[in-house]
Every structure is written in C-alpha cells, then in structure tokens.
Design an enzyme around this catalytic site. Structure first.
Site, PDB file in Angstrom:
ATOM      1  N   SER A 137       0.850  -1.202   0.000  1.00  0.00           N
ATOM      2  CA  SER A 137       0.000   0.000   0.000  1.00  0.00           C
ATOM      3  C   SER A 137       0.882   1.248   0.000  1.00  0.00           C
ATOM      4  O   SER A 137       2.011   1.213   0.511  1.00  0.00           O
ATOM      5  CB  SER A 137      -0.876   0.016   1.254  1.00  0.00           C
ATOM      6  OG  SER A 137      -1.568   1.240   1.354  1.00  0.00           O
ATOM      7  N   TYR A 150      -1.467   0.025  10.316  1.00  0.00           N
ATOM      8  CA  TYR A 150      -1.572  -0.683   9.033  1.00  0.00           C
ATOM      9  C   TYR A 150      -0.364  -0.346   8.152  1.00  0.00           C
ATOM     10  O   TYR A 150       0.259  -1.234   7.556  1.00  0.00           O
ATOM     11  CB  TYR A 150      -2.876  -0.248   8.368  1.00  0.00           C
ATOM     12  CG  TYR A 150      -3.103  -0.698   6.952  1.00  0.00           C
ATOM     13  CD1 TYR A 150      -3.479  -1.999   6.659  1.00  0.00           C
ATOM     14  CD2 TYR A 150      -2.992   0.207   5.882  1.00  0.00           C
ATOM     15  CE1 TYR A 150      -3.726  -2.404   5.346  1.00  0.00           C
ATOM     16  CE2 TYR A 150      -3.244  -0.192   4.576  1.00  0.00           C
ATOM     17  CZ  TYR A 150      -3.610  -1.486   4.313  1.00  0.00           C
ATOM     18  OH  TYR A 150      -3.863  -1.874   3.005  1.00  0.00           O
TER      19      TYR A 150
HETATM   20  N1  LIG Z   1      -8.891  -0.905  -0.675  1.00  0.00           N
HETATM   21  C1  LIG Z   1      -7.859  -0.088  -0.635  1.00  0.00           C
HETATM   22  O1  LIG Z   1      -8.006   1.155  -0.645  1.00  0.00           O
HETATM   23  C2  LIG Z   1      -6.463  -0.643  -0.598  1.00  0.00           C
HETATM   24  C3  LIG Z   1      -5.404   0.259  -0.777  1.00  0.00           C
HETATM   25  C4  LIG Z   1      -4.103  -0.222  -0.760  1.00  0.00           C
HETATM   26  C5  LIG Z   1      -3.867  -1.564  -0.572  1.00  0.00           C
HETATM   27  N2  LIG Z   1      -4.918  -2.414  -0.378  1.00  0.00           N
HETATM   28  C6  LIG Z   1      -4.607  -3.831  -0.188  1.00  0.00           C
HETATM   29  O2  LIG Z   1      -5.155  -4.548  -1.280  1.00  0.00           O
HETATM   30  C7  LIG Z   1      -5.418  -5.888  -0.880  1.00  0.00           C
HETATM   31  C8  LIG Z   1      -6.837  -6.245  -1.247  1.00  0.00           C
HETATM   32  O3  LIG Z   1      -7.710  -5.421  -0.500  1.00  0.00           O
HETATM   33  P1  LIG Z   1      -9.208  -5.065  -0.874  1.00  0.00           P
HETATM   34  O4  LIG Z   1      -9.331  -3.604  -0.768  1.00  0.00           O
HETATM   35  O5  LIG Z   1      -9.578  -5.763  -2.132  1.00  0.00           O
HETATM   36  O6  LIG Z   1      -9.930  -5.660   0.388  1.00  0.00           O
HETATM   37  P2  LIG Z   1     -11.253  -6.479   0.680  1.00  0.00           P
HETATM   38  O7  LIG Z   1     -12.155  -6.548  -0.491  1.00  0.00           O
HETATM   39  O8  LIG Z   1     -11.769  -5.958   1.976  1.00  0.00           O
HETATM   40  O9  LIG Z   1     -10.680  -7.946   0.894  1.00  0.00           O
HETATM   41  C9  LIG Z   1      -9.777  -8.293   1.873  1.00  0.00           C
HETATM   42  C10 LIG Z   1      -9.684  -9.813   1.789  1.00  0.00           C
HETATM   43  O10 LIG Z   1      -8.615 -10.244   2.608  1.00  0.00           O
HETATM   44  C11 LIG Z   1      -8.927 -11.548   3.006  1.00  0.00           C
HETATM   45  N3  LIG Z   1      -8.304 -11.850   4.279  1.00  0.00           N
HETATM   46  C12 LIG Z   1      -8.323 -11.113   5.411  1.00  0.00           C
HETATM   47  N4  LIG Z   1      -7.659 -11.746   6.370  1.00  0.00           N
HETATM   48  C13 LIG Z   1      -7.208 -12.914   5.816  1.00  0.00           C
HETATM   49  C14 LIG Z   1      -6.477 -14.002   6.315  1.00  0.00           C
HETATM   50  N5  LIG Z   1      -6.060 -14.067   7.593  1.00  0.00           N
HETATM   51  N6  LIG Z   1      -6.188 -15.020   5.473  1.00  0.00           N
HETATM   52  C15 LIG Z   1      -6.612 -15.005   4.192  1.00  0.00           C
HETATM   53  N7  LIG Z   1      -7.340 -14.011   3.671  1.00  0.00           N
HETATM   54  C16 LIG Z   1      -7.630 -12.979   4.479  1.00  0.00           C
HETATM   55  C17 LIG Z   1     -10.444 -11.631   3.164  1.00  0.00           C
HETATM   56  O11 LIG Z   1     -10.805 -12.920   2.699  1.00  0.00           O
HETATM   57  P3  LIG Z   1     -12.094 -13.753   3.177  1.00  0.00           P
HETATM   58  O12 LIG Z   1     -13.249 -12.974   2.616  1.00  0.00           O
HETATM   59  O13 LIG Z   1     -11.909 -15.077   2.528  1.00  0.00           O
HETATM   60  O14 LIG Z   1     -12.078 -13.781   4.672  1.00  0.00           O
HETATM   61  C18 LIG Z   1     -10.955 -10.489   2.285  1.00  0.00           C
HETATM   62  O15 LIG Z   1     -11.676 -10.970   1.186  1.00  0.00           O
HETATM   63  C19 LIG Z   1      -5.115  -5.941   0.609  1.00  0.00           C
HETATM   64  O16 LIG Z   1      -3.811  -6.416   0.800  1.00  0.00           O
HETATM   65  C20 LIG Z   1      -5.191  -4.489   1.027  1.00  0.00           C
HETATM   66  O17 LIG Z   1      -4.445  -4.258   2.194  1.00  0.00           O
HETATM   67  C21 LIG Z   1      -6.205  -2.002  -0.410  1.00  0.00           C
END
Ligand SMILES: NC(=O)c1ccc[n+]([C@@H]2O[C@H](COP(=O)([O-])OP(=O)(O)OC[C@H]3O[C@@H](n4cnc5c(N)ncnc54)[C@H](OP(=O)(O)O)[C@@H]3O)[C@@H](O)[C@H]2O)c1
Length: 245
Positions: A137, A150
C-alpha cells in the site's frame, strides 16, 4: 499460465482473477471464506470457461502453509505467478491502544505474508522462473498519524519484498511490490476518502496484471500515486509531524 491468488475473495483479487480468466489462464483461488470462493470460481468457469480450483487459506494459520502449498502444487502441477492479495485494515485508533487489534493487523498484513512466502520462495528459487506479486500500500511509504499501524505492516512487507527481489534476481524470479492508493472495496467502506483519488478495483486490477506481465519492481496504482508519495516522503519531519494526515 498457472496463477495462485491468496486472499482471492478480496475485491481487488476478484477483479484480477476476472482479467486472468478472460485471458485463458488457469487459476487457484485461496482465501478463508470457502463458500464465497466456490461461488466465484464457478462464475469464472461458466463465464470464461476457465480452469479454476479453490481451497481454504488463512494467512495467520502459519502451521498450515506448508501443506497448503503442497496441495496447490499437487492440483496445479506448477505455479507461474503468485499474488498475495489478502489484507486487514483494522481500526487504526484502536490498534494504537489495543494490542490484540494491532497484532491482527501485523499478523495478517506482514507475518502472514512472510509465512507463506517462506514456503513459496524455495519453490520459485528452484524452479528458476516465475513472478511473486504482493499488494502492499502507499500507506507503507511513510508513517501517518491516521493509519500507521496498518502502514507499518505494509511498509515492513515492502522492505521484505525489496530484499527478496534482490535475492531472487539472479535466480530468474521477479518480485513485484504493488502499491495501490485508495480503492473502492469493502476494506474502505464508510471511510471518508477524497472521491477523486479513489479508484475502482477493475482499474487497479488492469494495472496489477500489466505490472506482473512486465515483471515490474515497484508499481504505484494508479501511476499518479508515485508523484503524491514522492511529495509526501520529501516533506521534512519537523513539518510533517505538525500535519493532520
Ligand atoms: N482498498 C484499498 O483502498 C487498498 C489500498 C491499498 C492496498 N490495499 C490492499 O489490497 C489488498 C486487497 O484489498 P481489498 O481492498 O480488495 O480488500 P477487501 O475486499 O476488503 O478484501 C480483503 C480480503 O482479505 C482476506 N483476508 C483477510 N484476512 C485474511 C487471512 N487471515 N487469510 C486469508 N485471507 C484474508 C479476506 O478474505 P475472506 O473474505 O476469505 O475472509 C478479504 O476478502 C489488501 O492487501 C489491502 O491491504 C487495499
């Protein structure tokens, strides 16, 4: 190509999986919620005639990671790309005073990634080719008062990936550090974000696939976050500490 996606239920991961399935790649989707995974895998199979497998994967269940990778390899035969997409934002204010919340943030985003990487790295090293991508991130670029629990976990992962890239370079394995800005996903639901800086998961997925195809080192998504973060990193600490960001 055979692609393993960890945290495949994430909105960004699903958008990546759609793009890869559309291109005809074989997928292995892994995450905690099996029901969700199964539904999505079936959707990809019906819509794109894609070959898709799935299995439970919990980033913080470290002891399961070795057998998990063995079962993926048994099913897929080999892995060309791995994408680490799982993450947990958590409650940033609570994490400053509640170690359990902080631990969950660090374990999911940092230790969980390192644990599965210690299983994947020897496989990739021996194979002598492949791409490891991990979604970190922009929050990892500098500690900000609003999200440093985070940010510190993601920043730690970025440093680890930088060293890993250096180590694996001569072995023919690429390590891609993927740094999105704000993305419209369940993770950011309800947060007060500047709308003009929020991207869709589809837009981010397009750039992730491009970066992995090109074997990039570090990629900011969308590109303008590289400029924003350069400015943020350049602000001298005596000024930075006074800002409310
Ligand atoms: N959204 C943003 O603005 C943003 C910005 C920068 C980086 N990111 C990063 O991008 C990535 C994807 O995020 P997103 O925004 O698409 O989030 P999201 O839709 O909220 O999804 C997060 C996913 O992480 C999985 N997860 C959480 N804990 C876990 C664990 N212990 N083991 C395996 N899976 C786990 C969950 O899976 P289950 O549903 O199967 O529990 C959930 O589906 C993440 O690494 C996040 O930190 C996001």
């Amino acid at each position: 190509m055979k692609v393993l996606i960890l945290g495949a239920n994430s909105a960004i991961a699903k958008a990546v999986a759609q793009k890869l399935a559309e291109k005809g790649h074989e997928l292995f989707l892994a995450s905690r919620n099996l029901e969700d995974l199964e539904r999505f895998a079936k959707h990809l199979t019906i819509k794109y005639d894609a070959k898709v497998s799935w299995a439970k994967f919990d980033a913080t269940d470290y002891d399961s990671h070795s057998s998990f990778l063995r079962s993926v390899l048994k099913r897929m035969g080999e892995i060309d790309w791995v994408l680490l997409a799982f993450g947990y934002l958590g409650d940033q204010d609570r994490a400053v005073v509640d170690f359990e919340e902080l631990k969950r943030i660090v374990e999911t985003n940092y230790l969980g990634a390192l644990s599965i990487l210690t299983q994947i790295v020897p496989y990739m090293e021996e194979r002598g080719r492949g791409v490891i991508g991990a979604i970190t991130s922009v929050a990892g670029d500098r500690g900000r008062g609003s999200n440093f629990p985070y940010g510190s976990a993601k920043g730690g992962l970025s440093i680890y990936l930088s060293g890993l890239r250096n180590r694996l370079f001569r072995k023919g394995v690429k390590v891609v550090d993927i740094k999105p800005g704000f993305v419209d996903t369940p993770m950011t639901e309800g947060l007060d974000l500047p709308r003009r800086l929020v991207s869709s998961p589809e837009r981010v997925a397009k750039d992730i696939v491009k970066a992995m195809e090109r074997g990039k080192d570090v990629v900011y998504i969308p590109w303008y976050w590289a400029l924003i973060m350069t400015i943020i990193r350049l602000i001298p600490e005596p000024i930075f500490k006074r800002l409310r960001i």
